[in-house]
Design an enzyme around this catalytic site. Structure first.
Site, PDB file in Angstrom:
ATOM      1  CG  ASN A 183      35.506  41.090  38.337  1.00  0.00           C
ATOM      2  OD1 ASN A 183      36.173  40.468  39.675  1.00  0.00           O
ATOM      3  ND2 ASN A 183      34.128  40.020  38.097  1.00  0.00           N
TER       4      ASN A 183
ATOM      5  CD  GLU B 149      30.036  41.789  37.426  1.00  0.00           C
ATOM      6  OE1 GLU B 149      29.076  41.483  38.589  1.00  0.00           O
ATOM      7  OE2 GLU B 149      30.786  41.208  36.761  1.00  0.00           O
TER       8      GLU B 149
ATOM      9  CD  GLU C 296      42.191  39.965  33.790  1.00  0.00           C
ATOM     10  OE1 GLU C 296      41.253  40.752  34.144  1.00  0.00           O
ATOM     11  OE2 GLU C 296      42.174  38.824  33.129  1.00  0.00           O
TER      12      GLU C 296
ATOM     13  CB  CYS D  14      38.080  39.738  28.329  1.00  0.00           C
ATOM     14  SG  CYS D  14      39.087  42.014  28.432  1.00  0.00           S
TER      15      CYS D  14
HETATM   16  N1  THU Z   1      36.038  39.636  33.585  1.00  0.00           N
HETATM   17  C1  THU Z   1      37.712  39.878  34.538  1.00  0.00           C
HETATM   18  O1  THU Z   1      37.561  40.684  35.941  1.00  0.00           O
HETATM   19  N2  THU Z   1      39.182  39.869  33.952  1.00  0.00           N
HETATM   20  C2  THU Z   1      38.827  39.389  32.210  1.00  0.00           C
HETATM   21  O2  THU Z   1      40.063  38.924  31.627  1.00  0.00           O
HETATM   22  C3  THU Z   1      37.676  38.457  32.380  1.00  0.00           C
HETATM   23  C4  THU Z   1      36.566  38.843  32.158  1.00  0.00           C
HETATM   24  C5  THU Z   1      35.081  39.742  34.456  1.00  0.00           C
HETATM   25  C6  THU Z   1      34.019  40.763  34.275  1.00  0.00           C
HETATM   26  C7  THU Z   1      33.139  40.800  34.860  1.00  0.00           C
HETATM   27  O3  THU Z   1      32.595  41.314  36.007  1.00  0.00           O
HETATM   28  C8  THU Z   1      32.893  39.265  35.186  1.00  0.00           C
HETATM   29  O4  THU Z   1      34.408  38.545  34.722  1.00  0.00           O
HETATM   30  C9  THU Z   1      32.059  38.073  33.935  1.00  0.00           C
HETATM   31  O5  THU Z   1      32.649  38.515  32.137  1.00  0.00           O
END
Ligand code: THU
Length: 132
Positions: A46, A48, A59, A88
């Site tokens: 991820n 941000e 993903e 998600c």
């Molecule tokens: N996140 C993911 O990388 N994958 C998911 O399927 C769920 C959420 C990340 C997004 C964000 O950076 C952090 O987790 C908290 O939501």
């Protein structure tokens, strides 16, 4: 068919790449790993952003990396988080574009978690066939 060795390699790759996550706002680092048509593994984390809504999940990072490298089929997915959290909805949808009902391994930092499948996570999804 995903072998036990491929499953373990995929899980280990997701756990390892999680260290590269850029998650200073949520403090919820995520690592993802995809098993691809030639047996290769492509990973993602991820990423941000200070403008929170622009953050990208692990993903989808992995999918976009793999597609950019020329891959078109995903055979298995591993996702590593603090608590073996589930992908998600947006990531489930993006994964279905390039996958059938593939195994999805959800693990924590020690490799504990659960195995599921993409269609169990996203039944009755919208797919390319709906546009034919
Ligand atoms: N996140 C993911 O990388 N994958 C998911 O399927 C769920 C959420 C990340 C997004 C964000 O950076 C952090 O987790 C908290 O939501």
């Amino acid at each position: 068919m995903v072998t036990d060795e491929q499953r373990m390699a995929l899980i280990e790759a997701a756990i390892a790449v999680r260290a590269q996550a850029y998650a200073p706002y949520s403090n919820y680092p995520v690592g993802a790993a995809l098993l691809l048509e030639d047996g290769s593994i492509v990973t993602g984390v991820n990423v941000e952003n200070a403008s929170y809504g622009l953050s990208n999940c692990a993903e989808r990072t992995a999918v976009f990396k793999a597609i950019s490298e020329g891959y078109r089929r995903i055979f298995a997915v591993a996702v590593a988080t603090d608590n073996a959290g589930s992908p998600c909805g947006a990531c489930r949808q993006v994964l279905t574009e390039f996958s059938g009902d593939v195994p999805v391994y959800l693990v924590d930092g020690s490799g504990n978690g659960r195995d599921t499948t993409l269609y169990a996570l996203l039944p009755d999804h919208f797919g390319p066939e709906h546009l034919e």
